[in-house]
Design a protein around this motif. Sequence first.
Motif, mmCIF file in Angstrom:
data_model
loop_
_atom_site.group_PDB
_atom_site.id
_atom_site.type_symbol
_atom_site.label_atom_id
_atom_site.label_comp_id
_atom_site.label_asym_id
_atom_site.label_seq_id
_atom_site.Cartn_x
_atom_site.Cartn_y
_atom_site.Cartn_z
ATOM 1 N N ASN A 187 0.655 -1.119 -0.003
ATOM 2 C CA ASN A 187 -0.025 0.110 0.001
ATOM 3 C C ASN A 187 0.832 1.127 -0.176
ATOM 4 O OD1 ASN A 187 -1.830 1.870 0.484
ATOM 5 N ND2 ASN A 187 -2.670 1.127 2.374
ATOM 6 N N VAL B 106 0.377 4.333 0.359
ATOM 7 C CA VAL B 106 0.290 5.316 1.602
ATOM 8 C C VAL B 106 0.864 4.635 2.870
ATOM 9 C CG1 VAL B 106 -1.678 6.099 3.179
ATOM 10 C CG2 VAL B 106 -2.161 5.581 0.711
ATOM 11 N N ILE C 252 -7.349 -4.366 10.551
ATOM 12 C CA ILE C 252 -7.274 -3.244 9.844
ATOM 13 C C ILE C 252 -5.763 -3.005 10.353
ATOM 14 C CG2 ILE C 252 -7.542 -0.729 9.752
ATOM 15 C CD1 ILE C 252 -10.246 -1.611 9.324
ATOM 16 N N PRO D 93 -6.069 -0.879 2.623
ATOM 17 C CA PRO D 93 -6.121 0.390 3.119
ATOM 18 C C PRO D 93 -6.598 0.154 4.637
ATOM 19 C CG PRO D 93 -7.583 0.090 1.163
ATOM 20 C CD PRO D 93 -6.928 -1.234 1.385
ATOM 21 N N GLY D 94 -6.037 0.924 5.320
ATOM 22 C CA GLY D 94 -6.141 1.050 6.906
ATOM 23 C C GLY D 94 -4.686 1.564 7.200
ATOM 24 N N PHE E 228 -3.787 3.999 12.770
ATOM 25 C CA PHE E 228 -4.385 4.859 13.332
ATOM 26 C C PHE E 228 -6.042 4.724 13.276
ATOM 27 C CE2 PHE E 228 -7.063 8.921 13.138
ATOM 28 C CZ PHE E 228 -6.676 9.395 14.084
ATOM 29 N N GLN E 229 -6.350 4.090 12.041
ATOM 30 C CA GLN E 229 -7.617 3.784 11.678
ATOM 31 C C GLN E 229 -8.252 2.572 12.588
ATOM 32 O OE1 GLN E 229 -5.581 4.656 9.599
ATOM 33 N NE2 GLN E 229 -6.641 5.391 7.602
ATOM 34 N N ALA F 118 -8.541 3.573 16.052
ATOM 35 C CA ALA F 118 -9.688 4.313 16.188
ATOM 36 C C ALA F 118 -11.076 3.326 16.345
ATOM 37 C CB ALA F 118 -9.920 5.355 15.282
ATOM 38 N N ILE F 119 -11.013 2.161 15.661
ATOM 39 C CA ILE F 119 -12.170 1.179 15.390
ATOM 40 C C ILE F 119 -11.941 0.546 16.947
ATOM 41 C CG2 ILE F 119 -12.740 -0.784 14.271
ATOM 42 C CD1 ILE F 119 -12.028 0.143 11.872
ATOM 43 N N ALA G 257 -10.973 1.749 19.872
ATOM 44 C CA ALA G 257 -11.436 2.713 20.853
ATOM 45 C C ALA G 257 -12.824 2.719 20.674
ATOM 46 C CB ALA G 257 -10.740 4.000 20.457
ATOM 47 N N LEU H 185 -7.566 7.632 22.651
ATOM 48 C CA LEU H 185 -8.702 7.823 22.562
ATOM 49 C C LEU H 185 -9.630 7.601 23.677
ATOM 50 C CD1 LEU H 185 -9.213 7.499 18.434
ATOM 51 C CD2 LEU H 185 -9.006 9.473 19.928
ATOM 52 N N ASP I 247 -7.970 4.861 2.146
ATOM 53 C CA ASP I 247 -7.412 4.977 3.615
ATOM 54 C C ASP I 247 -8.234 6.126 4.318
ATOM 55 O OD1 ASP I 247 -4.688 3.691 4.015
ATOM 56 O OD2 ASP I 247 -4.665 3.742 1.941
ATOM 57 N N ILE J 98 -11.657 4.884 5.060
ATOM 58 C CA ILE J 98 -11.737 4.090 6.580
ATOM 59 C C ILE J 98 -11.636 5.015 7.832
ATOM 60 C CG2 ILE J 98 -10.146 2.430 7.817
ATOM 61 C CD1 ILE J 98 -10.120 0.638 5.731
ATOM 62 N N LEU K 269 -16.692 7.021 16.417
ATOM 63 C CA LEU K 269 -16.394 7.664 17.632
ATOM 64 C C LEU K 269 -17.168 8.886 17.922
ATOM 65 C CD1 LEU K 269 -12.393 7.898 17.688
ATOM 66 C CD2 LEU K 269 -13.940 7.279 19.408
#
Lengths: 240, 187
Positions: free
Chosen positions: A55, A57, A130, A138-139, A142-143, A146-147, A149, A220, B48, B51, B60
């Motif tokens: 990926n 990113v 993720i 993708p992911g 951070f993502q 957050a999920i 959390a 979070l 990205d 998501i 959240l």
Amino acid sequence: MARQSNSYIHILRIVLAVVGAAVMLFVYLNHSEKLNTPLMDFFTDDFLAQTGADNAVAAIYLNYRVFDTLFEALMLMVSVMEVINVSWANKHSDRYQLEEDDMYYKNNSELVARMVGIVYPFVILLGLYIIANGHVSPGGGFQGGAILATALISRYLVYPNFDLDLHIIEKMEKILFLFIVLTPVLYVFMQIQPDNTVISHQVYMVFMNTLIGLKVFFGLSIIFYRFVFYEGADNTFIDR
Amino acid sequence: MFETIILITLVVIACFAVFSDNLLRSIIYLGVFSLAMALAYLHYNAPDVAIAEAAIGVGLSTVMYLVALKKVSVYDICYVNENIEQFNDDHIGSIMDSFVRPMELFLERTEEVEPQISYTNHPALEVLADENHDCILHRDGDLIYIYGDANDRIFQDIIANLNTIIPDMKDVRVVFKKEVSLNGQAE
């Protein structure tokens, strides 16, 4: 006299703003320079062999521009510290003690509780997926964090009590941040690598994503639980 | 085509969220807005970001807003003075230090509700009959009448602690709303 000079300054400001806007528009409408894409070529040509990420990113935020990631992690940590140490409840902590949890139960909807109970393990699974596959699909840390959390926060909807020790979580978050700084400094900047292969890079990616995911999850969660249990009380008796 | 639909949907949902009367509904509309936003990001080949938007915007922040809404309660106070033609800062200032500020502090610190003050020069009886305030301060000459509902726990607390809230309470009279409706008029 003073008023007059004030109005002159006012007019001068407006003139400056108009001139500035005109220059901007002129430059924007008349540019003829054609740039090639050297940065895009650098980032996307051979990122799999160089960084081990499928990926692009992930390749950028964990290898090419890992410096940005460090400061992002620092920003989240600073905001967590701010929430804990500079919050309003700190000054009044003697008056606003944590409430006993018996008053919360009557508010809970059976529907919400059961549905969240069913969805809960899948949300955690998705978060872990993720995080672990951040460098492939993708992911990323951070993502996924957050999920995770969100899963912990939805636990609050079902079972709103306070059996987490926020100070321990905050300490763990700081230790994780230390590791987040240490890992890329050793691996990317100082090039202390066991092996310059794709496998080695992938292990680094997964490790970093896990660290970031856990740190975001802790951060979070701290912010949420802090707001929920310290900032203001639950005014259950007001029927609105 | 898909792009047009999703962008128009975004604007429509945003308008719904802003103009909705109910805060709870606004929050749900915001969640839907985030979902549509995630779709838009996906359409623009940014999975990205999509998501991240789905995790934070839908998950959240919706839950956070819901919990925050549950915590904040607004206590609505209306100050009535029929003798004033046009309200200005002086009129408000005259009652601010002696009455409104201590009451606000009491509401914030002890009752933990958000005080919200409004001012009017309409007749007090009209305000009592038509508008649904939690507490009405009515100034009539030197006297100040406090109207409120006898069943309201916050109002009961205000009455019980009135001597600590307001140092000089010679000119203060408390009227419960039920009495007003029984007698047809105040006092």
